[in-house]
Design a protein around this motif. Structure first.
Motif, PDB file in Angstrom:
ATOM      1  N   TYR A   1       0.884  -1.261   0.053  1.00  0.00           N
ATOM      2  CA  TYR A   1      -0.111  -0.167   0.034  1.00  0.00           C
ATOM      3  C   TYR A   1       0.857   1.413  -0.067  1.00  0.00           C
ATOM      4  O   TYR A   1       0.382   2.295   0.053  1.00  0.00           O
ATOM      5  CB  TYR A   1      -1.029   0.146   1.216  1.00  0.00           C
ATOM      6  CG  TYR A   1      -1.692  -1.288   1.200  1.00  0.00           C
ATOM      7  CD1 TYR A   1      -2.723  -1.743   0.866  1.00  0.00           C
ATOM      8  CD2 TYR A   1      -1.050  -2.083   2.274  1.00  0.00           C
ATOM      9  CE1 TYR A   1      -3.368  -2.870   1.141  1.00  0.00           C
ATOM     10  CE2 TYR A   1      -1.831  -3.439   2.600  1.00  0.00           C
ATOM     11  CZ  TYR A   1      -2.959  -3.690   1.939  1.00  0.00           C
ATOM     12  OH  TYR A   1      -3.337  -4.940   2.078  1.00  0.00           O
ATOM     13  N   ASN A   2       2.060   1.277  -0.008  1.00  0.00           N
ATOM     14  CA  ASN A   2       3.141   2.043   0.108  1.00  0.00           C
ATOM     15  C   ASN A   2       2.977   3.181  -1.036  1.00  0.00           C
ATOM     16  O   ASN A   2       3.202   2.705  -2.219  1.00  0.00           O
ATOM     17  CB  ASN A   2       4.554   1.742   0.155  1.00  0.00           C
ATOM     18  CG  ASN A   2       5.572   2.620   0.058  1.00  0.00           C
ATOM     19  OD1 ASN A   2       5.384   3.831   0.586  1.00  0.00           O
ATOM     20  ND2 ASN A   2       6.757   2.423  -0.803  1.00  0.00           N
ATOM     21  N   LYS A   3       2.810   4.324  -0.696  1.00  0.00           N
ATOM     22  CA  LYS A   3       2.943   5.432  -1.763  1.00  0.00           C
ATOM     23  C   LYS A   3       4.047   6.550  -1.253  1.00  0.00           C
ATOM     24  O   LYS A   3       4.049   7.554  -2.004  1.00  0.00           O
ATOM     25  CB  LYS A   3       1.683   6.094  -2.148  1.00  0.00           C
ATOM     26  CG  LYS A   3       0.642   5.085  -2.376  1.00  0.00           C
ATOM     27  CD  LYS A   3       0.758   4.633  -3.591  1.00  0.00           C
ATOM     28  CE  LYS A   3      -0.564   3.680  -3.962  1.00  0.00           C
ATOM     29  NZ  LYS A   3      -0.061   3.029  -5.479  1.00  0.00           N
ATOM     30  N   SER A   4       4.714   6.456  -0.223  1.00  0.00           N
ATOM     31  CA  SER A   4       5.484   7.337   0.087  1.00  0.00           C
ATOM     32  C   SER A   4       7.144   6.759   0.386  1.00  0.00           C
ATOM     33  O   SER A   4       7.741   7.648   0.204  1.00  0.00           O
ATOM     34  CB  SER A   4       4.963   8.118   1.502  1.00  0.00           C
ATOM     35  OG  SER A   4       4.635   7.109   2.417  1.00  0.00           O
ATOM     36  N   ALA A   5       7.140   5.778   1.019  1.00  0.00           N
ATOM     37  CA  ALA A   5       8.501   5.322   1.646  1.00  0.00           C
ATOM     38  C   ALA A   5       9.182   4.857   0.191  1.00  0.00           C
ATOM     39  O   ALA A   5       8.998   4.031  -0.403  1.00  0.00           O
ATOM     40  CB  ALA A   5       8.133   3.918   2.225  1.00  0.00           C
TER      41      ALA A   5
ATOM     42  N   GLN B   1       6.633  -7.142  -6.469  1.00  0.00           N
ATOM     43  CA  GLN B   1       6.295  -6.993  -7.914  1.00  0.00           C
ATOM     44  C   GLN B   1       5.658  -5.968  -8.310  1.00  0.00           C
ATOM     45  O   GLN B   1       5.534  -5.280  -9.258  1.00  0.00           O
ATOM     46  CB  GLN B   1       5.382  -8.314  -8.341  1.00  0.00           C
ATOM     47  CG  GLN B   1       6.682  -9.488  -8.253  1.00  0.00           C
ATOM     48  CD  GLN B   1       6.537 -10.109  -6.721  1.00  0.00           C
ATOM     49  OE1 GLN B   1       6.428  -9.794  -5.920  1.00  0.00           O
ATOM     50  NE2 GLN B   1       6.521 -11.482  -6.674  1.00  0.00           N
ATOM     51  N   ILE B   2       4.836  -5.489  -7.026  1.00  0.00           N
ATOM     52  CA  ILE B   2       3.851  -4.230  -7.560  1.00  0.00           C
ATOM     53  C   ILE B   2       4.232  -2.853  -7.051  1.00  0.00           C
ATOM     54  O   ILE B   2       3.551  -1.781  -7.247  1.00  0.00           O
ATOM     55  CB  ILE B   2       2.337  -4.605  -7.309  1.00  0.00           C
ATOM     56  CG1 ILE B   2       2.186  -4.822  -5.899  1.00  0.00           C
ATOM     57  CG2 ILE B   2       2.002  -5.922  -8.075  1.00  0.00           C
ATOM     58  CD1 ILE B   2       1.000  -4.744  -5.089  1.00  0.00           C
ATOM     59  N   ASN B   3       5.174  -2.882  -6.182  1.00  0.00           N
ATOM     60  CA  ASN B   3       5.605  -1.606  -5.665  1.00  0.00           C
ATOM     61  C   ASN B   3       6.627  -0.973  -6.514  1.00  0.00           C
ATOM     62  O   ASN B   3       7.640  -1.277  -7.115  1.00  0.00           O
ATOM     63  CB  ASN B   3       6.362  -1.844  -4.433  1.00  0.00           C
ATOM     64  CG  ASN B   3       6.636  -0.725  -3.684  1.00  0.00           C
ATOM     65  OD1 ASN B   3       7.471   0.078  -3.973  1.00  0.00           O
ATOM     66  ND2 ASN B   3       6.089  -0.579  -2.438  1.00  0.00           N
ATOM     67  N   THR B   4       6.304   0.479  -6.729  1.00  0.00           N
ATOM     68  CA  THR B   4       7.145   1.274  -7.788  1.00  0.00           C
ATOM     69  C   THR B   4       7.616   2.511  -6.947  1.00  0.00           C
ATOM     70  O   THR B   4       8.375   3.176  -7.711  1.00  0.00           O
ATOM     71  CB  THR B   4       6.232   1.616  -8.911  1.00  0.00           C
ATOM     72  OG1 THR B   4       5.031   2.469  -8.617  1.00  0.00           O
ATOM     73  CG2 THR B   4       5.609   0.474  -9.888  1.00  0.00           C
ATOM     74  N   THR B   5       7.377   2.571  -5.856  1.00  0.00           N
ATOM     75  CA  THR B   5       7.716   3.519  -5.052  1.00  0.00           C
ATOM     76  C   THR B   5       9.084   3.648  -4.317  1.00  0.00           C
ATOM     77  O   THR B   5       9.912   4.438  -4.434  1.00  0.00           O
ATOM     78  CB  THR B   5       6.590   4.241  -4.008  1.00  0.00           C
ATOM     79  OG1 THR B   5       5.406   4.683  -4.418  1.00  0.00           O
ATOM     80  CG2 THR B   5       6.955   5.198  -3.145  1.00  0.00           C
ATOM     81  N   LEU B   6       9.434   2.330  -3.815  1.00  0.00           N
ATOM     82  CA  LEU B   6      10.597   2.028  -2.964  1.00  0.00           C
ATOM     83  C   LEU B   6      11.764   2.110  -3.947  1.00  0.00           C
ATOM     84  O   LEU B   6      11.712   1.293  -5.056  1.00  0.00           O
ATOM     85  CB  LEU B   6      10.389   0.604  -2.328  1.00  0.00           C
ATOM     86  CG  LEU B   6      11.473   0.161  -1.428  1.00  0.00           C
ATOM     87  CD1 LEU B   6      11.422   1.170  -0.145  1.00  0.00           C
ATOM     88  CD2 LEU B   6      11.447  -1.196  -1.060  1.00  0.00           C
TER      89      LEU B   6
ATOM     90  N   GLY C   1      11.042  -0.503  -9.567  1.00  0.00           N
ATOM     91  CA  GLY C   1      11.267   0.680  -8.645  1.00  0.00           C
ATOM     92  C   GLY C   1      12.607   0.650  -8.047  1.00  0.00           C
ATOM     93  O   GLY C   1      13.115   1.822  -8.031  1.00  0.00           O
ATOM     94  N   ILE C   2      12.946  -0.433  -7.346  1.00  0.00           N
ATOM     95  CA  ILE C   2      14.406  -0.491  -6.684  1.00  0.00           C
ATOM     96  C   ILE C   2      15.362  -0.030  -7.238  1.00  0.00           C
ATOM     97  O   ILE C   2      15.714  -0.750  -8.516  1.00  0.00           O
ATOM     98  CB  ILE C   2      14.405  -1.822  -5.905  1.00  0.00           C
ATOM     99  CG1 ILE C   2      13.376  -2.061  -4.806  1.00  0.00           C
ATOM    100  CG2 ILE C   2      15.753  -1.947  -5.296  1.00  0.00           C
ATOM    101  CD1 ILE C   2      13.257  -3.349  -4.065  1.00  0.00           C
TER     102      ILE C   2
END
Length: 640
Positions: free
Chosen positions: A231-235, A258-263, A290-291
């Motif tokens: 659910y991360n949209k900031s970190a 796989q779905i996090n693009t913010t980190l 993202g990483i």
């Protein structure tokens, strides 16, 4: 800090456990399985208690099945996913699309960890309830003593200690009062663990940079925290280093990263994930976009893990910085990384310090570097590559079609013989900014080769030659180079026996030449004569801002020499390190007087740690600091 719940449960004596049974009482609720910040799970009851045979008083009763009672509020133990919902109020229907995709292993692990045995108290309550509950509250109070004797026989007794012959505590003493079966100390620790996990969970979802290093929350804690990344949209930066995470915990990222693009930065250093963890993480990061910075230092990764990471890099196009220092990667792993460099054009910095590449590993990596255009930094400190390996490596770097800016080949058993290809690379490179030969054995001959190469180089601003057995002859050659070099700003000569002659040659040049801003001469055996040379140099030099003179045997006389130079206005020197110099109170008094006499002194940091001051010397320096603050409103940090 989050506490480790491994202390023994505190119990109350049997004589102090109250009993109150009524028709409306409920058996104690089973303790929910929570995500404790420890890799070990605490079982609420010893297995011996579950095997204990009940022996009721009086004649035996005919066997009959116990009724299955369903009471409102009694629920199955909460697993990690359910615990997450309880903490933050996020339910499965609120989960964004894609979470859980590929996460079968995480769910299986969560279900396995969520299983909890039925408490003995609940079983005891069900066994006694059919006989005592219908009697009512009044009858229960009337036969309180009788019931207590029945309970004493029904509940597990205390096993005998074979050595002492006395009864040993059974672990947990149970009563029928609501909540009386929960150990207070463990309950408080469990609440604190949940509170801290919930805090971390919210930080990941609200802050840009989250540091959870050294919290020791283990695999279970990671299963709870990892879901917040979905659910991360900031970190953008998360530090999970030093938390007791193993390869099992890495599975928590499956379906999440796989779905996090913010980190952008993930630090897992100091966790023993091993090759299996590296394989699991690599499979996950293949689809991550993202990483950009991945830190896996000191994680017990070997050749198999390096091969898995290499295969990931062939497909992943976002990782820019990869740190794999202090692992157990050998020649085979280096060869795998070389293959990745041939196909990956995104990697910028590669850290392989403290591994076991050797000459063969360096040669293999050289082929990968030669065919890669994106690499900017290569860190190979402490790999034992030797003269043979450095020859192949420097040859590849010289022919590299990209722009290498940082090269670290310190502590690699390189001698003066191996410095020839190094010097050729320094001459040819048009992009190198930072170069380290720290802790090799190049001696004066190698120092002369480096000095000659620096005459032709117009880009290197930092060079580290510390710990190379360089004497006054080698330093004199480097000093001559500084006369015409206006690029070099940081020179590290620490741990070389240059002596007073070497520092004199250097200071004669630095009085009016060069652009050196940081000079490190710690452990160089310069003594009091060397301190006099430096004090004289500081009267004229206008560029030096940081000076390290640790462990040079300066004593009071050396400190007094340097104090004299403080009385003359020097607008450049801001940091002076005089630690480990056997300075006593006389030296402290001289430095204190110099600080008071020159309120315009630029020094803001003075390190005097590990000397021989008494309280009088410390007071003098403290008063000098306060005087400068009062008179010029300038703070000076003085370390004793």
């Amino acid at each position: 800090m989050i506490q480790n719940l491994t202390s023994p449960l505190k119990t109350r004596p049997a004589s102090l456990i109250p009993i109150s049974i009524s028709s409306s009482s409920q058996p104690p609720r089973p303790m929910e399985s929570s995500l404790l910040l420890s890799s070990s799970r605490i079982l609420p009851f010893p297995s011996a208690h579950r095997r204990h045979a009940f022996t009721p008083l009086g004649p035996p009763l005919p066997p009959r099945p116990l009724p299955l009672v369903h009471r409102r509020g009694v629920s199955s133990p909460v697993g990690p996913r359910a615990a997450h919902e309880a903490f933050d109020g996020v339910h499965s229907q609120d989960r964004p699309p894609g979470v859980g995709r590929g996460g079968a292993r995480r769910r299986a692990y969560s279900e396995a960890q969520g299983e909890a045995a039925t408490p003995p108290a609940a079983a005891a309550a069900r066994a006694v309830a059919p006989y005592v509950v219908p009697a009512g509250v009044v009858l229960a109070l009337s036969f309180r003593t009788v019931l207590w004797k029945v309970v004493q026989n029904v509940l597990p007794g205390k096993p005998k200690d074979r050595n002492s012959g006395e009864s040993a505590p059974s672990g947990i003493m149970w009563s029928f009062d609501a909540g009386s079966n929960l150990a207070t100390s463990n309950l408080n620790a469990e609440k604190e663990s949940k509170k801290n996990l919930n805090k971390f969970y919210k930080e990941i979802r609200t802050l840009k940079s989250v540091n959870m290093a050294g919290r020791q929350f283990g695999d279970e804690g990671l299963f709870f925290l990892a879901e917040s990344l979905a659910y991360n949209k900031s970190a953008e930066e998360v530090d999970f280093s030093g938390n007791g995470i193993t390869s099992v915990g890495i599975e928590a990222f499956d379906g999440i990263l796989q779905i996090n693009t913010t980190l952008k930065t993930l630090n897992l250093s100091g966790n023993a994930i091993g090759d299996e963890g590296a394989k699991c993480l690599s499979d996950i990061l293949v689809e991550n976009v993202g990483i950009q910075k991945l830190l896996l230092n000191s994680t017990n990764i070997g050749d198999e893990g390096a091969r898995a990471i290499s295969n990931m890099l062939k497909k992943n196009k976002t990782i820019r910085i990869l740190q794999l220092s202090n692992n157990t990667i050998e020649y085979s792993g280096f060869a795998s990384m070389a293959e990745a460099l041939l196909e990956n054009n995104a990697i910028r910095s590669l850290y392989l310090n403290g591994n076991y590449g050797g000459p063969l590993g360096a040669s293999s990596l050289a082929r990968g570097i030669l065919g890669n255009k994106s690499l900017r930094e290569i860190h190979l400190h402490g790999n034992g590559i030797g003269n043979e390996g450095v020859r192949e490596l420097m040859s590849a770097l010289s022919a590299h079609r990209g722009k290498i800016t940082v090269v670290d080949i310190g502590n690699n058993n390189i001698s003066s013989e191996g410095l020839r290809p190094v010097a050729e690379f320094i001459k040819k490179t048009k992009s190198l900014l930072w170069f380290s030969l720290y802790m090799n054995d190049i001696s004066d001959e190698g120092a002369e080769k480096v000095a000659d190469a620096l005459k032709h180089n117009k880009t290197v601003s930092t060079i580290d030659l510390g710990g190379n057995n360089i004497h006054s002859k080698g330093v004199s050659a480097i000093a001559e180079t500084l006369k015409d070099n206006a690029v070099l700003t940081t020179l590290d000569l620490s741990y070389n026996p240059i002596g007073s002659d070497g520092v004199k040659a250097l200071c004669e040049v630095l009085k009016f030449h060069g652009k050196i801003q940081t000079l490190k001469l710690g452990w160089c055996q310069i003594g009091v004569p060397g301190a006099e040379c430096i004090a004289d140099c500081l009267k004229y030099n206008t560029t030096l801002s940081t000076l390290d003179l640790r462990a040079n045997g300066l004593g009071d006389d050396g400190a007094i020499c340097l104090a004299r130079s403080f009385k003359i206005i020097n607008e450049s020197l801001t940091s002076l390190d005089l630690g480990f110099n056997e300075i006593r109170d006389d030296g402290a008094f001289a430095l204190a007087q110099a600080l008071k006499a020159n309120e315009d002194l630029a020094v803001t940091s003075l390190n005097l740690a590990n000397n021989f001051f008494t309280k009088f010397g410390q007071v003098a320096l403290t008063e000098a600091r306060d005087h400068v603050l009062e008179m010029s409103e300038k703070e000076i940090d003085i370390y004793f």
